[in-house]
Design a protein around this motif. Structure first.
Motif, PDB file in Angstrom:
ATOM      1  N   ARG A   1       0.829  -1.068   0.052  1.00 38.41           N
ATOM      2  CA  ARG A   1       0.148  -0.078  -0.119  1.00 38.41           C
ATOM      3  C   ARG A   1       0.891   1.264  -0.050  1.00 38.41           C
ATOM      4  NH1 ARG A   1      -3.180   0.499   5.551  1.00 38.41           N
ATOM      5  NH2 ARG A   1      -3.725   2.309   4.983  1.00 38.41           N
ATOM      6  N   GLY A   2       0.372   2.266  -0.674  1.00 37.06           N
ATOM      7  CA  GLY A   2       1.543   3.431  -1.123  1.00 37.06           C
ATOM      8  C   GLY A   2       0.903   4.585  -0.334  1.00 37.06           C
ATOM      9  N   ASP A   3      -0.337   4.426   0.581  1.00 42.54           N
ATOM     10  CA  ASP A   3      -0.944   5.862   0.907  1.00 42.54           C
ATOM     11  C   ASP A   3      -0.329   6.447   2.265  1.00 42.54           C
ATOM     12  OD1 ASP A   3      -1.945   3.557   2.297  1.00 42.54           O
ATOM     13  OD2 ASP A   3      -3.650   4.357   3.144  1.00 42.54           O
ATOM     14  N   GLN A   4      -0.546   7.459   2.517  1.00 46.17           N
ATOM     15  CA  GLN A   4      -0.180   8.276   3.759  1.00 46.17           C
ATOM     16  C   GLN A   4      -1.452   8.592   4.325  1.00 46.17           C
ATOM     17  OE1 GLN A   4       2.823  10.840   3.558  1.00 46.17           O
ATOM     18  NE2 GLN A   4       3.798   9.427   1.986  1.00 46.17           N
ATOM     19  N   ILE A   5      -1.096   8.374   5.901  1.00 51.81           N
ATOM     20  CA  ILE A   5      -2.495   8.504   6.563  1.00 51.81           C
ATOM     21  C   ILE A   5      -2.202   9.285   7.952  1.00 51.81           C
ATOM     22  CG2 ILE A   5      -3.282   6.447   5.790  1.00 51.81           C
ATOM     23  CD1 ILE A   5      -2.610   5.292   8.919  1.00 51.81           C
ATOM     24  N   GLN A   6      -3.294   9.919   8.526  1.00 54.34           N
ATOM     25  CA  GLN A   6      -3.211  10.424  10.002  1.00 54.34           C
ATOM     26  C   GLN A   6      -4.414  10.060  10.565  1.00 54.34           C
ATOM     27  OE1 GLN A   6      -3.388  14.463  11.118  1.00 54.34           O
ATOM     28  NE2 GLN A   6      -2.158  14.143  12.764  1.00 54.34           N
ATOM     29  N   TRP A   7      -4.531   9.348  11.777  1.00 50.57           N
ATOM     30  CA  TRP A   7      -5.628   9.073  12.485  1.00 50.57           C
ATOM     31  C   TRP A   7      -6.283  10.405  13.046  1.00 50.57           C
ATOM     32  CZ3 TRP A   7      -7.625   4.165  12.520  1.00 50.57           C
ATOM     33  CH2 TRP A   7      -6.801   3.116  12.120  1.00 50.57           C
ATOM     34  N   ILE A   8      -7.776  10.214  13.117  1.00 49.77           N
ATOM     35  CA  ILE A   8      -8.496  11.378  13.582  1.00 49.77           C
ATOM     36  C   ILE A   8      -8.621  11.106  15.042  1.00 49.77           C
ATOM     37  CG2 ILE A   8     -10.787  12.449  13.584  1.00 49.77           C
ATOM     38  CD1 ILE A   8     -10.831  12.288  10.805  1.00 49.77           C
ATOM     39  N   GLU A   9      -8.431  11.920  15.977  1.00 45.20           N
ATOM     40  CA  GLU A   9      -8.934  11.888  17.232  1.00 45.20           C
ATOM     41  C   GLU A   9     -10.006  13.047  17.571  1.00 45.20           C
ATOM     42  OE1 GLU A   9      -7.566   9.559  19.064  1.00 45.20           O
ATOM     43  OE2 GLU A   9      -5.886   9.094  17.764  1.00 45.20           O
ATOM     44  N   PRO A  10     -10.963  12.845  18.638  1.00 46.51           N
ATOM     45  CA  PRO A  10     -11.782  13.668  19.028  1.00 46.51           C
ATOM     46  C   PRO A  10     -10.969  14.922  19.712  1.00 46.51           C
ATOM     47  CG  PRO A  10     -12.236  11.534  19.841  1.00 46.51           C
ATOM     48  CD  PRO A  10     -10.766  11.381  19.272  1.00 46.51           C
ATOM     49  N   GLY A  11     -11.691  16.150  19.169  1.00 45.94           N
ATOM     50  CA  GLY A  11     -11.073  17.376  19.766  1.00 45.94           C
ATOM     51  C   GLY A  11     -10.340  18.085  18.760  1.00 45.94           C
ATOM     52  N   GLN A  12      -9.708  17.522  17.542  1.00 45.84           N
ATOM     53  CA  GLN A  12      -8.771  18.197  16.740  1.00 45.84           C
ATOM     54  C   GLN A  12      -9.295  19.251  15.994  1.00 45.84           C
ATOM     55  OE1 GLN A  12      -7.612  14.811  14.610  1.00 45.84           O
ATOM     56  NE2 GLN A  12      -5.681  14.360  15.819  1.00 45.84           N
ATOM     57  N   SER A  13     -10.622  19.064  15.621  1.00 47.21           N
ATOM     58  CA  SER A  13     -11.327  20.152  15.048  1.00 47.21           C
ATOM     59  C   SER A  13     -12.669  19.991  14.844  1.00 47.21           C
ATOM     60  CB  SER A  13     -10.954  20.237  13.316  1.00 47.21           C
ATOM     61  OG  SER A  13     -11.368  19.009  12.678  1.00 47.21           O
ATOM     62  N   ALA A  14     -13.686  21.064  15.102  1.00 47.77           N
ATOM     63  CA  ALA A  14     -14.709  20.885  14.920  1.00 47.77           C
ATOM     64  C   ALA A  14     -15.457  20.252  13.655  1.00 47.77           C
ATOM     65  CB  ALA A  14     -15.654  22.422  14.932  1.00 47.77           C
ATOM     66  N   LEU A  15     -14.835  20.468  12.567  1.00 51.18           N
ATOM     67  CA  LEU A  15     -15.183  19.590  11.199  1.00 51.18           C
ATOM     68  C   LEU A  15     -15.172  18.092  11.446  1.00 51.18           C
ATOM     69  CD1 LEU A  15     -15.850  20.261   8.199  1.00 51.18           C
ATOM     70  CD2 LEU A  15     -13.307  20.117   7.968  1.00 51.18           C
ATOM     71  N   CYS A  16     -13.956  17.690  11.925  1.00 52.00           N
ATOM     72  CA  CYS A  16     -13.750  16.327  12.183  1.00 52.00           C
ATOM     73  C   CYS A  16     -14.635  15.664  13.517  1.00 52.00           C
ATOM     74  CB  CYS A  16     -12.332  15.831  12.419  1.00 52.00           C
ATOM     75  SG  CYS A  16     -11.158  16.134  11.136  1.00 52.00           S
ATOM     76  N   ASP A  17     -14.752  16.400  14.441  1.00 51.42           N
ATOM     77  CA  ASP A  17     -15.673  16.174  15.509  1.00 51.42           C
ATOM     78  C   ASP A  17     -17.081  16.027  14.833  1.00 51.42           C
ATOM     79  OD1 ASP A  17     -13.716  16.126  17.163  1.00 51.42           O
ATOM     80  OD2 ASP A  17     -14.517  17.968  18.468  1.00 51.42           O
ATOM     81  N   GLY A  18     -17.478  16.803  13.692  1.00 55.17           N
ATOM     82  CA  GLY A  18     -18.896  16.827  13.117  1.00 55.17           C
ATOM     83  C   GLY A  18     -19.079  15.370  12.446  1.00 55.17           C
ATOM     84  N   TYR A  19     -18.195  14.936  11.831  1.00 56.65           N
ATOM     85  CA  TYR A  19     -17.805  13.866  11.103  1.00 56.65           C
ATOM     86  C   TYR A  19     -17.979  12.451  12.208  1.00 56.65           C
ATOM     87  CZ  TYR A  19     -16.836   9.949   7.782  1.00 56.65           C
ATOM     88  OH  TYR A  19     -16.848   8.805   6.984  1.00 56.65           O
ATOM     89  N   LEU A  20     -17.185  12.622  13.104  1.00 56.01           N
ATOM     90  CA  LEU A  20     -17.136  11.463  14.045  1.00 56.01           C
ATOM     91  C   LEU A  20     -18.750  11.372  14.694  1.00 56.01           C
ATOM     92  CD1 LEU A  20     -13.746  11.941  15.898  1.00 56.01           C
ATOM     93  CD2 LEU A  20     -14.514  10.290  14.235  1.00 56.01           C
ATOM     94  N   ALA A  21     -19.183  12.421  15.005  1.00 57.94           N
ATOM     95  CA  ALA A  21     -20.670  12.494  15.641  1.00 57.94           C
ATOM     96  C   ALA A  21     -21.661  11.745  14.625  1.00 57.94           C
ATOM     97  CB  ALA A  21     -21.356  13.807  15.921  1.00 57.94           C
ATOM     98  N   GLN A  22     -21.363  12.113  13.229  1.00 57.22           N
ATOM     99  CA  GLN A  22     -22.345  11.439  12.167  1.00 57.22           C
ATOM    100  C   GLN A  22     -22.354  10.016  12.241  1.00 57.22           C
ATOM    101  OE1 GLN A  22     -21.726  13.799   8.617  1.00 57.22           O
ATOM    102  NE2 GLN A  22     -23.634  12.759   7.664  1.00 57.22           N
ATOM    103  N   MET A  23     -20.757   9.476  12.232  1.00 55.70           N
ATOM    104  CA  MET A  23     -20.578   7.953  12.448  1.00 55.70           C
ATOM    105  C   MET A  23     -20.955   7.295  13.470  1.00 55.70           C
ATOM    106  SD  MET A  23     -19.202   7.018   9.422  1.00 55.70           S
ATOM    107  CE  MET A  23     -20.345   8.446   8.620  1.00 55.70           C
TER     108      MET A  23
END
Ligand code: OGA
Ligand code: MN
Length: 202
Positions: free
Chosen positions: A61-83
């Protein structure tokens, strides 16, 4: 309601493709967030396996990643809430007992791919349902990078990573791969987990 379609698809065939799961505004915002993480050097080559056994093997696999943690941004928190709302809906309808969601941004640069694999580790079956949200608003037919799903009857399906589309499937049931991409390919990939069998004492 989109969750109902996902639930019906999972119950009937084990996978679902939800076109335009997110609005284009939200998709663009998440793509920009992935780019910001790339710009500050936060994305790292993805490994294979888990824990101490993780090895970076670009042949697989040749992708680059970063894990999302709660509290990093309102945007990501919104996605985590939806999931999390999706997790609860899946549990109510299908009794899957999903307890957690883990998710990372992924960026495949041109030339990158991910060979055919299952989203379950040999020694750990806690990953139960895979979700992939694509963040590529301008994806073109020649850009490659399709998610190729392999079905038990020998057929396969290529899904282009179109911005806002969400793919959901039972993690242990479908070998899949990412075909070589010819353009930067951005996504948010996640897994609903239950507790490992050894903790449940099964
Ligand atoms: C994965 C994966 C598929 C995709 O990260 O395990 O299979 O379409 N991703 O990005
Ligand atoms: Mn996978």
């Amino acid at each position: 309601m989109q969750f109902d379609t996902i639930i019906d698809d999972l119950a009937e065939r084990g996978w679902s493709l939800q076109r335009r799961f997110l609005t284009s505004d939200l998709t663009l915002d998440l793509a920009a967030e992935c780019r910001r993480r790339e710009a500050r050097g936060a994305l790292a080559p993805a490994g294979i396996g888990r824990g101490e056994a993780v090895a970076v093997r670009e042949g697989i696999r040749g992708d680059q990643i970063q894990w999302i943690e709660p509290g990093q941004s309102a945007l990501c928190d919104g996605y985590l809430a939806q999931m999390d709302a999706l997790r609860q809906a899946l549990n109510q309808a299908l009794f899957l007992g999903l307890e957690e969601f883990e998710c990372h941004f992924a960026l495949y640069p041109p030339g990158a791919f991910y060979q055919t694999h299952l989203d379950r580790f040999r020694d750990d079956d806690s990953r139960c349902v895979t979700t992939v949200l694509y963040l590529n608003p301008d994806w073109q037919p020649g850009d490659g990078g399709e998610l190729r799903m392999h079905f038990a009857d020998g057929t396969q399906l290529d899904i282009p990573p179109l911005g806002g589309d969400l793919v959901v499937f039972l993690s242990g049931d479908f070998p899949h791969e990412v075909r070589v991409t010819h353009a930067d390919r951005l996504s948010l990939t996640g897994w609903f987990r239950r507790r490992p069998a050894d903790i449940l004492n099964l």
